[in-house]
Design a protein around this motif. Structure first.
Motif, PDB file in Angstrom:
ATOM      1  N   GLN A 192       0.835  -1.204   0.000  1.00 16.16           N
ATOM      2  CA  GLN A 192       0.000   0.000   0.000  1.00 16.16           C
ATOM      3  C   GLN A 192       0.867   1.250   0.000  1.00 16.16           C
ATOM      4  O   GLN A 192       0.599   2.223  -0.721  1.00 16.16           O
ATOM      5  CB  GLN A 192      -0.895   0.005   1.254  1.00 16.16           C
ATOM      6  N   LEU A 193       1.916   1.216   0.802  1.00 16.81           N
ATOM      7  CA  LEU A 193       2.794   2.376   0.910  1.00 16.81           C
ATOM      8  C   LEU A 193       3.588   2.604  -0.374  1.00 16.81           C
ATOM      9  O   LEU A 193       3.953   3.733  -0.698  1.00 16.81           O
ATOM     10  CB  LEU A 193       3.755   2.199   2.093  1.00 16.81           C
ATOM     11  N   ASP A 199      -5.964   2.409  -7.062  1.00 12.98           N
ATOM     12  CA  ASP A 199      -7.204   1.785  -6.610  1.00 12.98           C
ATOM     13  C   ASP A 199      -6.858   0.385  -6.107  1.00 12.98           C
ATOM     14  O   ASP A 199      -6.487  -0.498  -6.888  1.00 12.98           O
ATOM     15  CB  ASP A 199      -8.207   1.703  -7.761  1.00 12.98           C
ATOM     16  N   LEU A 200      -6.961   0.212  -4.804  1.00 12.59           N
ATOM     17  CA  LEU A 200      -6.489  -1.047  -4.218  1.00 12.59           C
ATOM     18  C   LEU A 200      -7.274  -2.248  -4.731  1.00 12.59           C
ATOM     19  O   LEU A 200      -6.726  -3.339  -4.881  1.00 12.59           O
ATOM     20  CB  LEU A 200      -6.586  -0.967  -2.690  1.00 12.59           C
ATOM     21  N   ILE A 234      -8.673  -4.311   1.241  1.00 14.32           N
ATOM     22  CA  ILE A 234      -9.307  -3.847  -0.003  1.00 14.32           C
ATOM     23  C   ILE A 234     -10.821  -3.914   0.041  1.00 14.32           C
ATOM     24  O   ILE A 234     -11.482  -3.494  -0.910  1.00 14.32           O
ATOM     25  CB  ILE A 234      -8.793  -4.648  -1.212  1.00 14.32           C
ATOM     26  N   GLY A 235     -11.397  -4.478   1.107  1.00 18.02           N
ATOM     27  CA  GLY A 235     -12.846  -4.563   1.197  1.00 18.02           C
ATOM     28  C   GLY A 235     -13.382  -5.882   0.652  1.00 18.02           C
ATOM     29  O   GLY A 235     -12.699  -6.625  -0.055  1.00 18.02           O
ATOM     30  N   ILE A 236     -14.662  -6.131   0.933  1.00 21.57           N
ATOM     31  CA  ILE A 236     -15.285  -7.402   0.580  1.00 21.57           C
ATOM     32  C   ILE A 236     -15.974  -7.370  -0.774  1.00 21.57           C
ATOM     33  O   ILE A 236     -16.199  -8.418  -1.397  1.00 21.57           O
ATOM     34  CB  ILE A 236     -16.309  -7.803   1.679  1.00 21.57           C
ATOM     35  N   GLU A 237     -16.304  -6.202  -1.262  1.00 21.60           N
ATOM     36  CA  GLU A 237     -17.114  -6.110  -2.472  1.00 21.60           C
ATOM     37  C   GLU A 237     -16.459  -6.810  -3.658  1.00 21.60           C
ATOM     38  O   GLU A 237     -17.116  -7.538  -4.409  1.00 21.60           O
ATOM     39  CB  GLU A 237     -17.375  -4.634  -2.811  1.00 21.60           C
ATOM     40  N   ARG A 238     -15.166  -6.606  -3.834  1.00 29.52           N
ATOM     41  CA  ARG A 238     -14.493  -7.205  -4.993  1.00 29.52           C
ATOM     42  C   ARG A 238     -14.475  -8.719  -4.888  1.00 29.52           C
ATOM     43  O   ARG A 238     -14.602  -9.434  -5.881  1.00 29.52           O
ATOM     44  CB  ARG A 238     -13.062  -6.651  -5.076  1.00 29.52           C
ATOM     45  N   ILE A 239     -14.320  -9.245  -3.664  1.00 31.42           N
ATOM     46  CA  ILE A 239     -14.295 -10.700  -3.468  1.00 31.42           C
ATOM     47  C   ILE A 239     -15.671 -11.293  -3.741  1.00 31.42           C
ATOM     48  O   ILE A 239     -15.801 -12.334  -4.398  1.00 31.42           O
ATOM     49  CB  ILE A 239     -13.814 -11.017  -2.046  1.00 31.42           C
ATOM     50  N   LEU A 240     -16.731 -10.642  -3.258  1.00 31.76           N
ATOM     51  CA  LEU A 240     -18.080 -11.143  -3.521  1.00 31.76           C
ATOM     52  C   LEU A 240     -18.430 -11.041  -4.996  1.00 31.76           C
ATOM     53  O   LEU A 240     -19.232 -11.828  -5.508  1.00 31.76           O
ATOM     54  CB  LEU A 240     -19.100 -10.367  -2.688  1.00 31.76           C
ATOM     55  N   ALA A 241     -17.828 -10.074  -5.686  1.00 30.66           N
ATOM     56  CA  ALA A 241     -18.082  -9.956  -7.125  1.00 30.66           C
ATOM     57  C   ALA A 241     -17.526 -11.151  -7.872  1.00 30.66           C
ATOM     58  O   ALA A 241     -18.072 -11.566  -8.900  1.00 30.66           O
ATOM     59  CB  ALA A 241     -17.472  -8.659  -7.649  1.00 30.66           C
ATOM     60  N   VAL A 242     -16.437 -11.723  -7.356  1.00 27.56           N
ATOM     61  CA  VAL A 242     -15.862 -12.911  -7.993  1.00 27.56           C
ATOM     62  C   VAL A 242     -16.760 -14.121  -7.759  1.00 27.56           C
ATOM     63  O   VAL A 242     -17.018 -14.909  -8.672  1.00 27.56           O
ATOM     64  CB  VAL A 242     -14.445 -13.179  -7.431  1.00 27.56           C
TER      65      VAL A 242
END
Length: 1723
Positions: A192-193, A199-200, A234-242
């Motif tokens: 991250q640094l 956009d992570l 990075i949050g859960i949204e991207r994982i649930l999208a998969v």
């Protein structure tokens, strides 16, 4: 220099070394100048590249070794730790030099990680790496761009750190796994640094990590922790999208305990993240619906339909976290579940929604949610709970639900509260009392434990604590003090309710100790009573107790507790003893002196019984009398007389100590006589006075006594000496048997002279080590009135088999080999345990003159020598295993002993035994068979005593010696030593106490096992195999699934070879050697012995998506060698090679590998090829293709295209599936490959026709089938290798082809390559069986309604065919399948055809079916019974006007059902009978107008009661379904609140009796039915005279046990039957028209009662202990007789006259809850 020296000494504790490393760096930081050069200096020290010329002289003089000498790896590791801990990494204060030092430190740590294998150093390394990542984050926050490039996600350092995480995230050490999580989380932060502003969610590094993690199997623990870190980043949204099903996938694995904590933590992290995300993005309240759909709906499905473990873990781990995160979700969950539970639109829907024995349903899920919510404070009070969320009736249904966990959760809902002082309401108390009535008799130990724990910790503690609040409130109200919170009723009223409730509970529990009560009932009752006695102590210290158990104890209850000592289960004895010790009342208050004398004599008699459990009873009786100060008067007087000789110093000795001393003296006196008898004749000792009982009682008495605070020291010293003196001759007497080479068969099992003479050889073998005359001749022992050795010797004829003796009691007793062996090994066991107890409990004397101790150093050494001799020379496993237990007690004491000479004993003993093993040869006394017998146990005990926090030097020395002995050797004399070493290693690797300390030696052990398998000596190969099996378990874990090669018990190649790097070249070299022997051109049969082990290990490895292509431990070099092993001449080896190849090929590489293998296959024109090579290659193709078809995360288009290419390659070698290939084995495998392809590709792609059609593949398959022997016939007249396998493969392919044509053609089935009729007419049973299985699957699916599709036209009108097959079929399995198919079909389709088809009328076919059900084996019998019952039901429905003509067949069917319910039959038969009764209940059991006669109807009901009392849980659950069906009929459902409910068998028994009594009244059959039910009550068929005579004549042989039902409780059935009959007769007012009709029953009951009185008088005074079985049987029959007499007296209007009978209050008061008022005929 001093610190460096400390850092390099390996013998020091590593915490000291670690501190020294910190001190060195701190010294440099303080002393070195200028500070800017410190990073460079430390970097050169770590890299071992110091320029001595540039170093100041003062530093060189003090740190020369650090600069110039070799520094060990551990010292470097601690220097790295000091570097990271002591230098200032924040704010970039060290500049570029600091950044370089950071990178250099990482490289040093990576180098050390490949060299360090010791578990403690590995732990240090993981912490230091985590510390390095923390330092890197500090530096990155203010670093240069160049460092960011060196530490971004694509850098080599990050790649190596990820590799470390992937390698160690499954490490056995929890702390190390935790460090991998820290490292991974820090790596994400580091990237991250380095990628600020990106956009992570879409950043390539994070996205790549997400994809690779999701590709992993869910059994990998590291997947959960890393995904949790990613979600936070990075949050859960991207994982649930998969994949939206991820919550369901995680919940699915929560049935596996090792994964549950990881899965629940991940779910909590995801849920929190998703909730906060939805909440932040929402504009209205609809976001909560999306949250519920994603997370709550899968949870509710698991709670309703998941397996027991899965639901339990979800409730315990995940549900509380979810409710804490989202309390508002509770109302949603309750609403959904309440709606489902209330759904009673029809009967079937009701059953599905309320659950069953296998599924808790919506009701169970509702109770679980409410329980969890209340326990965590999400429900405010009990009143709100019952009033607004769930009704009291629903809770009662939960308390007796068929599923055990529903009952537990409902009880938890009542008992648990987040406030320990919350007052228990009256309704809660009533419901808990109702629960206890029906839930004590539970076979599951886990359920019993949960019930007892809930009642103790949640209910009783809550009552006790809330009562204290009520007492204080009562006092304050009496003083008129104002209170903020006033209860709904006066505190005194609540306190009185508590007292009444506890008294009622205790009454129920004491009633549960009735004669014949089961072990679960007694265990539960005694455990709960013990909890009550513990939670409600005697009032002291100003604490008031609301209830005291002692106040409710009377003579009857005290006697009931005493009788628990006679139980054959020691748990019951322990609980009863502990409870009696907690009571303030003593035995003297209830028993006279004469009774106490009888109890003591009974204990002495039991202590010499030949039944092992009797001596345990004796021990508890003696301890009870000791602690209650209830020894008989003569013994007490003797004690007082003997104490005169001792001075006033002994006066302070406790009563318990004096009593214990006297009992032990008495036991030793008796034991000395028995030893003398055993020395004369071991046979006589085994038959009448085995010594182990007395020794066991001595041990039991000592264990209860606090031996460290003795007062009678001088007397105890004498007794200790006498004990040791007695134990030596016992050991000498039994040792020859235990140490013989065949201890299990020293005397014949039979009493014939021929059997005895055959044993003389064994006796001669052990003669040299024997001093008993027992071994000089083989004898047959019989008992007579008295035993006199001289008379025996004088009257003994000169034959080997003529010795006749008499033992106690005058009973005939044939001494069997088991009796002698049990006498010997149990005596040795008790001797060892007593010696171990003495060492463990008795204080030791460091010098002989010391006053306090009882054992001297020399005595301890003597005991140790005894254990050594016994463990090293005994052959009997029971003897040396239990001697090991005693020896462990000794070694544990020695390790903690302050005496140095005693501390050194284990080390000395260990050296001595290792030297003895080294010198072992075939003439050694050490046992080289029986897995080295007690030798491994001896060494285990010595090593286990070594402190685990030290350096474990003894373990290191021992492992080094053993591994050197276990290696291959050319010296035949050292074979015995090698066998011993292998066996000892196996025991050490299995020992869980050695934990991770044994892991560094796994590599050498594996090498020894694999090389030992090549030995020409069978003993070495056998021991090597056992060692290898243990190592497999040690490396891969205990088997956690039915699949032998499941990934739950496998490791990735990176992980395996990183843990054991030395195995990489070893296994590769060994595999190459094996492959070379397989490929030899000599044509000879080469079988390399270690191939099996190598393939077994390699088959448990699998590639990980995380491994990467640049791994130094790549698995690719193994692949060609494994492929070559597929050409082995051994079938099993070829199969294992194929399975082992699969994990070595990455999923993406499988298609290319398959095509390569197919290309290697010969063409049909080739002249020379080996079928073994072809078979091995085809097996590899098959298993690879199977793995590829099962793989996940494949896009449909890629998958279809790859399989299409494989199919094209397969078509090129189709000749291997045809007759051109002469080998049936290879033909079968190729056909299996074709079948697998049809399963994968027979589905159309988007907008296209199926791939197989487009390739013309089905035409090729049709050609194979039509050209095969299935169509043309088999030319084989003898068994051909591979024929069964070929037939099965070909049949599966043919069936698939038929289904394919059927699905495509619809009504037109003319183009099928072969018809089902042709397959069913095959002469080979393999073909018929597979065909029938396929048809049965379709017919059963259609019958159950599980599929919407109807049967294809091809299967219509096949009833005639199946009828003909049923008559003609001879193969049992095929015949069974045919009957199952007929059972699935509607009888209207085929039953009318029986006359024209098989020349049997429907009635004759029914008789034929019933004949089969009464004669065939269990599976056929079961399905024939079901089929016959279906036909009977069909006739009953269709021939209502002509039922009389079916009377004989119905009578035969009833008898068939009755015979199928008998207890001795297999479980399957009784399950079938239960299913039949459930299906026919509306016709025969509850029909308002009975079809069969009353006697037959009641006989069927008796079957129901028999099944409800079965020992098998499955049978009881099936029988409970009968009761559920009976309660769901229109004429019965109004009589109870439990209609349409799934109930447990315990309450189902009471409900069934209530329904039966109600039906008798409905049928107006009381006059005819009552005598039958009274005979049930009396126990018709139990002839007491015959029982009494058989008891006197039959000898109870050791180990010969009759069938016993440990669950059924006769008196429970009697009490329920009595209660409902009494209720029925009382409320209906019915009286027999003529009292003479019952006169015969009354006379029979009266005669039986008088006979019982006579039999009771003939029993000894303490028959409950000495004649337990007979006493219990008579007590049960007495209760039955009195119940019958009571009802008869009531019917005759003579209630209460001259007869001791059960009163109505004796039956369970809760039975009134079972029925609700009906009309005037209510029961």
């Amino acid at each position: 220099a001093c610190f460096l020296l400390l850092c390099q000494i390996d013998d020091l504790l590593q915490t000291i070394q670690s501190t020294s490393g910190l001190a060195i760096i701190l010294f440099i930081k303080i002393m070195f100048d200028p500070p800017e050069k410190i990073p460079g200096l430390i970097s050169s020290l770590l890299l071992r590249s110091v320029d001595c010329a540039s170093i100041p002289e003062w530093f060189m003089s003090s740190c020369r070794n650090l600069c110039c000498a070799e520094v060990p790896g551990s010292a470097l590791l601690f220097l790295c730790q000091g570097t990271l801990a002591m230098l200032d990494w924040q704010n970039g204060s060290m500049g570029p030099c600091g950044e370089a030092l950071l990178l250099d430190t990482a490289h040093v740590l990576f180098t050390l990680s490949s060299r360090i294998k010791e578990s403690t150093l590995e732990m240090f390394l993981s912490r230091i790496l985590a510390s390095w990542t923390n330092s890197a984050i500090y530096v990155l926050e203010s670093s240069s761009p160049s460092l960011k490039n060196s530490l971004n996600g694509n850098s080599s350092i990050v790649e190596r750190l990820l590799g470390y995480v992937y390698t160690h995230w499954e490490h056995p050490l929890d702390a190390l796994r935790h460090q991998t999580k820290v490292i991974f989380s820090n790596l994400l932060r580091m990237h991250q640094l380095t990628a600020e502003g990106a956009d992570l969610a879409t950043e390539p590094f994070f996205w790549g990590l997400t994809e690779s993690l999701l590709r992993l199997e869910w059994h990998v623990k590291g997947k959960y922790t890393c995904l949790g870190c990613l979600v936070e980043c990075i949050g859960i949204e991207r994982i649930l999208a998969v994949d939206k099903t991820i919550p369901s996938q995680i919940l699915e694995v929560m049935g596996e305990q090792p994964l549950v904590p990881y899965a629940s933590d991940l779910l909590e992290t995801m849920f929190k993240n998703h909730k906060s995300h939805l909440k932040s993005q929402a504009v209205d309240s609809t976001w909560i619906d999306q949250l519920h759909e994603t997370w709550i709906s899968p949870l509710l499905f698991i709670l309703c339909e998941g397996n027991l473990d899965q639901k339990s873990y979800v409730i315990d781990y995940y549900l509380p976290k979810l409710l804490n995160c989202s309390p508002e979700s509770l109302s949603y969950m309750v609403k959904i579940l309440q709606t489902s539970a209330d759904a009673k639109t029809d009967q079937e829907q009701s059953f599905l929604s309320l659950g069953s024995c296998n599924s808790r349903g919506a009701l169970g899920a509702l109770m679980a949610c409410l329980r969890t919510a209340r326990a965590h404070g999400h429900l405010q009070s009990a009143t709100d709970t019952w009033g607004s969320l769930v009704s009291s009736a629903r809770i009662r249904q939960g308390l007796i639900h068929q599923h055990c966990q529903v009952r537990i959760d409902t009880l938890g809902l009542l008992c648990e509260s987040n406030r320990s002082t919350e007052i228990v309401s009256t309704e809660e108390m009533e419901l808990i009392q109702f629960f206890i009535t029906y839930n004590l008799n539970n076979q599951s130990p886990g359920v019993r434990q949960q019930i007892c724990s809930l009642l103790k910790k949640k209910l009783f503690c809550r009552i006790q604590e809330s009562s204290q609040v009520l007492y204080k409130l009562e006092q304050s109200m009496s003083k008129h003090e104002p209170e903020n919170e006033l209860p709904n009723q006066h505190p005194s009223v609540s306190l009185q309710q508590y007292k009444n409730f506890m008294s009622s509970i205790c009454s129920s529990l004491f009633e549960a100790l009735f004669p014949g009560s089961s072990y679960p009932t007694r265990f539960s009752a005694l455990t709960i009573l013990g909890s009550i006695a513990e939670v409600f102590p005697v009032e002291e210290g100003g604490i008031q107790t609301v209830y005291l158990l002692s106040h409710d104890i009377d003579a009857g209850r005290f006697q009931a507790l005493m009788e628990c000592f006679a139980s054959t289960f020691e748990d019951v004895k322990v609980l009863a003893f502990d409870l009696l010790m907690k009571l303030t009342k003593t035995v003297v208050q209830f028993q006279g002196s004469e009774k106490l004398q009888d109890l003591f004599q009974a204990a002495l008699e039991l202590s010499t019984s030949t039944k092992p459990h009797d001596c345990v009873t004796a021990s508890y009786l003696l301890n009870f009398l000791i602690w209650q100060d209830a020894l008989p008067s003569p013994l007490s007087a003797r004690l007082q007389t003997q104490q005169v000789a001792y001075g006033d110093g002994e006066k302070s000795a406790s009563v318990v100590e004096r009593n214990t001393l006297m009992v032990i003296k008495c036991l030793l006196e008796n034991l000395e006589e028995e030893i003398s008898q055993a020395e004369n004749s071991l046979l006589q000792a085994a038959a009448s006075c085995p010594m182990y009982g007395r020794v066991h009682c001595v041990t039991g008495a000592l264990q209860k006594l606090p031996l460290n605070s003795l007062q009678l020291v001088s007397e105890w010293r004498d007794e200790t000496y006498k004990i040791r003196l007695c134990l030596k001759p016992i050991s000498a007497v039994v040792s020859p048997v235990i140490q013989s080479s065949s201890p299990e068969g020293l005397i014949p099992m039979d009493t014939d002279s021929e059997s005895a003479s055959r044993l003389q050889m064994i006796l001669n073998e052990i003669q040299p080590r024997d001093s008993n005359d027992y071994f000089s001749d083989v004898k047959i022992v019989k008992e007579r009135d008295s035993f006199d050795l001289e008379d025996l010797n004088a009257s003994m004829p000169n034959t080997d088999t003529s010795a006749e003796i008499k033992g106690k009691g005058g009973k005939t007793c044939d001494v069997t080999a088991q009796m002698v062996l049990v006498c010997c090994w149990r005596s040795m066991k008790e001797v060892a345990l007593l010696l171990g107890t003495l060492c463990q409990l008795l204080p030791m004397r460091s010098v002989p003159e010391s006053y306090g101790g009882l054992l001297t150093v020399e005595q301890v050494k003597d005991i140790g020598d005894y254990f050594k001799q016994h463990l090293l020379q005994s052959r009997h496993r029971g003897a040396f295993e239990l001697a090991y237990t005693g020896f462990v007690k000794l070694t544990e004491i020695l390790s903690r002993c302050p005496n140095v000479s005693l501390q050194k004993l284990p080390e000395q003993w260990l050296w001595n035994v290792l030297e003895e093993i080294k010198c072992s040869d075939p003439s050694s006394k050490l046992c080289a068979t029986r897995r080295s017998a007690g030798i491994p146990f001896y060494i285990q005990a010595l090593l286990a005593s070594e402190p685990k926090k030290g350096k474990m030097d003894l373990l290191k020395i021992t492992m080094k010696e053993l591994i050197s002995l276990a290696g291959p050797t050319d010296d035949s004399q050292s074979t015995v030593s090698q066998v011993h070493a292998l066996n000892i290693l196996r025991a050490l690797y299995r020992d869980t106490r050695l934990r991770e300390n044994i892991i560094p030696y796994v590599t050498d052990g594996a090498k020894a096992a694999i090389l030992g398998f090549t030995s020409p000596v069978w003993a070495v190969r056998n021991s090597s195999t056992l060692l290898f099996s243990t190592l497999i378990t040690r490396i891969f874990g205990v088997k956690r699934g039915s699949d032998e090669l499941s990934k739950k018990n496998r490791l990735t190649g990176r992980e395996f070879f990183s843990r054991f790097p030395e195995l990489y070249p070893f296994l590769l070299k060994q595999l190459e050697a094996v492959a070379n022997t397989v490929d030899s051109d000599s044509g000879e049969l080469n079988r390399h012995p270690s191939m099996f082990l190598l393939l077994l290990v390699l088959g448990r490895l699998y590639p990980s998506p995380m491994d990467g292509s640049s791994s130094a431990l790549s698995m690719a070099p193994f692949v060609p060698f494994i492929m070559r092993c597929g050409g082995s001449p051994v079938y099993r080896s070829r199969e294992m090679a194929a399975r082992a190849l699969v994990p070595f090929v990455m999923i993406d590489q499988i298609p290319d590998t398959i095509r390569t293998l197919l290309a290697r296959l010969p063409n049909c024109t080739d002249q020379c090829f080996r079928q073994n090579h072809i078979h091995g290659t085809l097996l590899q193709v098959f298993h690879l293709l199977q793995a590829y078809s099962d793989s996940k995360h494949r896009t449909n288009s890629d998958f279809q295209q790859e399989l299409t290419d494989i199919t094209v390659c397969t078509k090129a070698k189709l000749w291997l599936a045809k007759r051109q290939n002469p080998c049936l084995v290879t033909r079968a495998v190729y056909i299996d490959i074709l079948f697998l392809l049809t399963c994968c590709l027979d589905k159309p792609a988007k907008g296209n026709q199926p791939v197989l059609e487009s390739l013309g593949f089905w035409e090729e398959i049709d050609g194979i089938i039509t050209g095969s022997e299935l169509v043309t016939g088999f030319p084989y007249t003898f068994t051909v290798p591979g024929l069964p396998q070929y037939l099965q493969s070909l049949t599966k392919l043919a069936i698939a082809a038929v289904w394919a044509v059927t699905a495509k053609a619809g009504e037109q089935t003319r183009n099928v390559p072969i018809s089902f009729c042709q397959l069913l007419e095959s002469t080979f049973s393999e073909v018929r069986l597979l065909t029938l299985e396929a048809l049965l699957e379709r017919f059963s699916a259609a019958a159950s309604g599980l599929t919407e599709k109807e049967l294809p036209p091809l299967l219509h009108n096949m009833g005639e065919k199946f009828l003909m097959l049923a008559i003609e079929e001879k193969h049992p399995e095929c015949f069974c399948k045919i009957l199952k198919i007929l059972h699935c079909m509607d009888p209207r389709e085929w039953l009318p055809q029986t006359k024209c088809c098989i020349h049997l009328s429907p009635e004759e076919f029914l008789i034929w079916t019933m004949d089969i059900a009464s004669t065939e084996r269990s599976e056929i019998q079961s399905i024939a019974l079901k089929l016959a019952s279906k036909v009977v039901a069909h006739h009953t429905q269709t021939r209502e006007e002509n039922r009389d003509s079916m009377a004989p067949e119905l009578k035969q069917w009833v008898q068939l059902v009755i015979s199928s319910c008998e207890d001795h039959l297999p479980t399957e038969s009784r399950l079938a009978a239960a299913e039949v009764l459930a299906n026919t209940t509306p016709y025969f059991l509850t029909n308002p107008h009975p079809i069969i006669g009353l006697q037959d109807t009641l006989a069927l009901w008796r079957c129901v009661f028999t099944l409800l009392q079965s020992e098998e849980q499955a049978v009881r659950d099936a029988a409970a379904e009968i009761v559920t069906t009976a309660l769901s009929q229109e004429n019965t459902s109004q009589s109870t609140e439990f209609a349409f409910c799934q109930v447990d068998a315990s309450i189902a028994l009471a409900l069934a009796l209530a329904v039966l009594c109600d039906l008798l009244q409905q049928w107006d059959q009381l006059a005819a039915g009552l005598p039958i039910l009274l005979r049930w009550l009396l126990g018709e068929g139990d002839d007491l005279v015959v029982c009494a005579e058989s008891t006197c004549q039959v000898e109870d042989y050791l180990f010969e046990k009759a069938d016993v039902n440990f669950w059924a409780e006769t008196l429970v059935f009697v009490k329920y039957l009595y209660k409902h009959l009494f209720c029925l007769l009382s409320k209906s007012g019915w009286r027999p028209p003529s009292p003479e009709n019952l006169h015969h029953l009354r006379r029979m009951a009266s005669e039986q009662y008088h006979l019982l009185s006579q039999l009771f008088r003939e029993l000894p005074p303490t028959a409950e202990f000495l004649k337990t079985v007979e006493f219990t049987r008579l007590r049960i029959q007495e209760e039955r007789t009195l119940a019958c007499l009571r009802l008869l007296a009531f019917l005759e209007g003579r209630e209460g006259e001259d007869t001791q009978v059960l009163s109505a209050s004796d039956s369970p008061p809760e039975a009134s809850h079972l029925t609700l008022p009906r009309t005037e005929t209510a029961c």
